[in-house]
Design an enzyme around this catalytic site. Structure first.
Site, PDB file in Angstrom:
ATOM      1  N   GLU A  57       0.824  -1.206   0.000  1.00 53.22           N
ATOM      2  CA  GLU A  57       0.000   0.000   0.000  1.00 53.22           C
ATOM      3  C   GLU A  57       0.861   1.260   0.000  1.00 53.22           C
ATOM      4  OE1 GLU A  57      -2.116  -3.029   2.737  1.00 53.22           O
ATOM      5  OE2 GLU A  57      -0.097  -2.608   1.983  1.00 53.22           O
ATOM      6  N   CYS A  83      -2.201  -3.932   7.121  1.00 57.26           N
ATOM      7  CA  CYS A  83      -1.756  -4.195   8.492  1.00 57.26           C
ATOM      8  C   CYS A  83      -2.091  -3.010   9.393  1.00 57.26           C
ATOM      9  CB  CYS A  83      -0.269  -4.502   8.524  1.00 57.26           C
ATOM     10  SG  CYS A  83       0.799  -3.085   8.144  1.00 57.26           S
ATOM     11  N   ALA A 169      19.599 -44.609  -1.869  1.00 55.05           N
ATOM     12  CA  ALA A 169      21.022 -44.867  -2.101  1.00 55.05           C
ATOM     13  C   ALA A 169      21.202 -46.344  -2.423  1.00 55.05           C
ATOM     14  CB  ALA A 169      21.860 -44.488  -0.874  1.00 55.05           C
ATOM     15  N   TRP A 177      24.328 -39.837  -8.883  1.00 56.83           N
ATOM     16  CA  TRP A 177      23.049 -39.176  -8.720  1.00 56.83           C
ATOM     17  C   TRP A 177      21.949 -40.133  -9.096  1.00 56.83           C
ATOM     18  CZ3 TRP A 177      23.271 -34.804  -6.134  1.00 56.83           C
ATOM     19  CH2 TRP A 177      24.418 -34.030  -6.207  1.00 56.83           C
ATOM     20  N   ARG A 191      14.812 -24.803  -3.145  1.00 54.30           N
ATOM     21  CA  ARG A 191      15.634 -24.327  -2.027  1.00 54.30           C
ATOM     22  C   ARG A 191      15.690 -22.801  -1.978  1.00 54.30           C
ATOM     23  NH1 ARG A 191      21.242 -27.877  -1.692  1.00 54.30           N
ATOM     24  NH2 ARG A 191      20.354 -29.798  -0.795  1.00 54.30           N
ATOM     25  N   LEU A 211      23.997 -27.797   1.413  1.00 61.83           N
ATOM     26  CA  LEU A 211      22.654 -27.242   1.642  1.00 61.83           C
ATOM     27  C   LEU A 211      22.546 -25.794   1.163  1.00 61.83           C
ATOM     28  CD1 LEU A 211      21.696 -28.700   5.144  1.00 61.83           C
ATOM     29  CD2 LEU A 211      21.351 -29.680   2.857  1.00 61.83           C
ATOM     30  N   ARG A 214      21.577 -22.964  -5.610  1.00 63.08           N
ATOM     31  CA  ARG A 214      22.491 -22.536  -6.668  1.00 63.08           C
ATOM     32  C   ARG A 214      21.756 -22.323  -7.991  1.00 63.08           C
ATOM     33  NH1 ARG A 214      27.823 -22.845  -5.315  1.00 63.08           N
ATOM     34  NH2 ARG A 214      28.284 -23.902  -3.336  1.00 63.08           N
ATOM     35  N   PRO A 277      16.118 -40.703   5.995  1.00 61.86           N
ATOM     36  CA  PRO A 277      14.916 -41.494   6.220  1.00 61.86           C
ATOM     37  C   PRO A 277      14.364 -41.390   7.638  1.00 61.86           C
ATOM     38  CG  PRO A 277      16.537 -42.750   4.975  1.00 61.86           C
ATOM     39  CD  PRO A 277      17.236 -41.507   5.426  1.00 61.86           C
TER      40      PRO A 277
END
Length: 356
Positions: A57, A83, A169, A177, A191, A211, A214, A277
């Site tokens: 606003e 708000c 895995a 991968w 991410r 983590l 990219r 897991p």
């Protein structure tokens, strides 16, 4: 309002504040045959660009001033109730009143008790306030922020990347991968839109993840989520998690509720649980997963760790069912976005083990 929603989507999906858009219309403004406002009717427009910046606003009022328009008697079309509190910026309800706006049209009422009340203040001052226009679209635009504020805890997305037979895995522990480059690219985009990524100490020590979020060329994105490790074991000083990227937070607990309590205190609205897991099962058993992103590759392993540890399900009638919301083809892989049908916790403990 549709244009205001488009403006809102220009804002960041991450951060403690919602994505909000605002359009200021001249008194008596009309629309063209398509329903869009006549160009001369728009006095100003704006959207929220992130915590610490002007709210939508106020940005629209500033835009109107730059255009040389007088907004007295104008209509403000806003995707979220203005708000009524002072935080990093002042209350938008007061800004609209001071500007002389005569009418306010709102899509979604503000569920945040600290910020709500703007509509009541405006009405008390004689402003014509209408609420509930395109509410479904408004809620969708608010994304994870809305349920996070409504539930007073972060919205939780569980990410899984598995073979067709549900393995994360091979028996020797290798996992790079399983999924394709297209899936990994998509996961990095996810991410970049969340406030925090959560893994257990087992994943942090075994997989040595960074983590980070990219870009396609491998560079760090502008926004880096908080990196959260859950569990009691210490991380080595040379761990990749100490490298470039978001702030590292070690939550020394095995209780998913405690993890979310800490992150709620950090104003994290959207949390991505990436593994392993044991941690994934703990969040599911606690009933704290709001959405699942399952990246499934056309690969068969036949052995190796499964995507989830024991959920305590002993019969098919007790299975945790999910409703698919979206299916996306990513190269050879498939991404299934689904939401758990049962919001209540499953039976049994909901804490992670020492291995998480």
């Amino acid at each position: 309002m549709r244009h205001a929603l488009d403006l809102a989507r220009r804002g960041p999906a991450h951060g403690p504040n919602p994505r909000v858009g605002c359009v200021l219309l001249a008194p008596g403004a009309g629309t063209d045959p398509s329903g869009a406002p006549e160009p001369a009717a728009v006095l100003g427009e704006g959207w929220h660009q992130g915590a610490g910046t002007a709210h939508a606003e106020v940005a629209a009022l500033a835009d109107a001033r730059r255009r040389g328009h007088d907004v007295r008697g104008a209509t403000a079309v806003v995707t979220l109730e203005p708000c009524d509190h002072t935080g990093r910026t002042g209350p938008c309800s007061v800004a609209l009143l001071d500007a002389g706006v005569a009418r306010v049209v709102v899509s979604v009422a503000d569920p945040n008790p600290q910020a709500a009340g703007g509509a009541d203040r405006l009405r008390a001052a004689g402003v014509d306030v209408r609420e509930g226009l395109l509410t479904e679209q408004g809620r969708e635009t608010l994304g994870a922020w809305l349920p996070a504020v409504e539930r007073a805890r972060p919205f939780v997305t569980l990410k899984l990347a598995t073979s067709l037979d549900g393995r994360v895995a091979a028996p020797d522990g290798s996992s790079r991968w399983i999924t394709s480059a297209q899936s990994r690219r998509h996961a990095h985009d996810l991410r970049a839109d969340v406030d925090a990524i959560v893994v257990g100490t087992g994943t942090a020590l075994t997989d040595a993840p960074s983590l980070t979020a990219r870009t396609a060329d491998g560079a760090l994105t502008h926004h880096q989520p908080l990196r959260v490790v859950v569990g009691h074991r210490d991380l080595p000083a040379g761990a990749r998690l100490h490298g470039a990227g978001g702030e590292l937070l070690h939550v020394r607990s095995h209780d998913p509720h405690e993890v979310l309590r800490v992150l709620h205190g950090r104003e994290a609205r959207h949390v991505l649980v990436e593994g392993g897991p044991t941690l994934a099962a703990a969040f599911l058993r606690a009933g704290l997963v709001d959405e699942v992103h399952a990246y499934v590759a056309p690969v068969l392993l036949g052995a190796g760790p499964p995507a989830l540890a024991d959920l305590g399900v002993t019969t098919i009638a007790g299975a945790l069912r999910l409703t698919p919301r979206e299916v996306v083809h990513l190269g050879p892989d498939v991404l299934v976005v689904a939401t758990p049908d049962a919001p209540a916790p499953l039976t049994g403990t909901s804490t992670t083990s020492e291995e998480s």
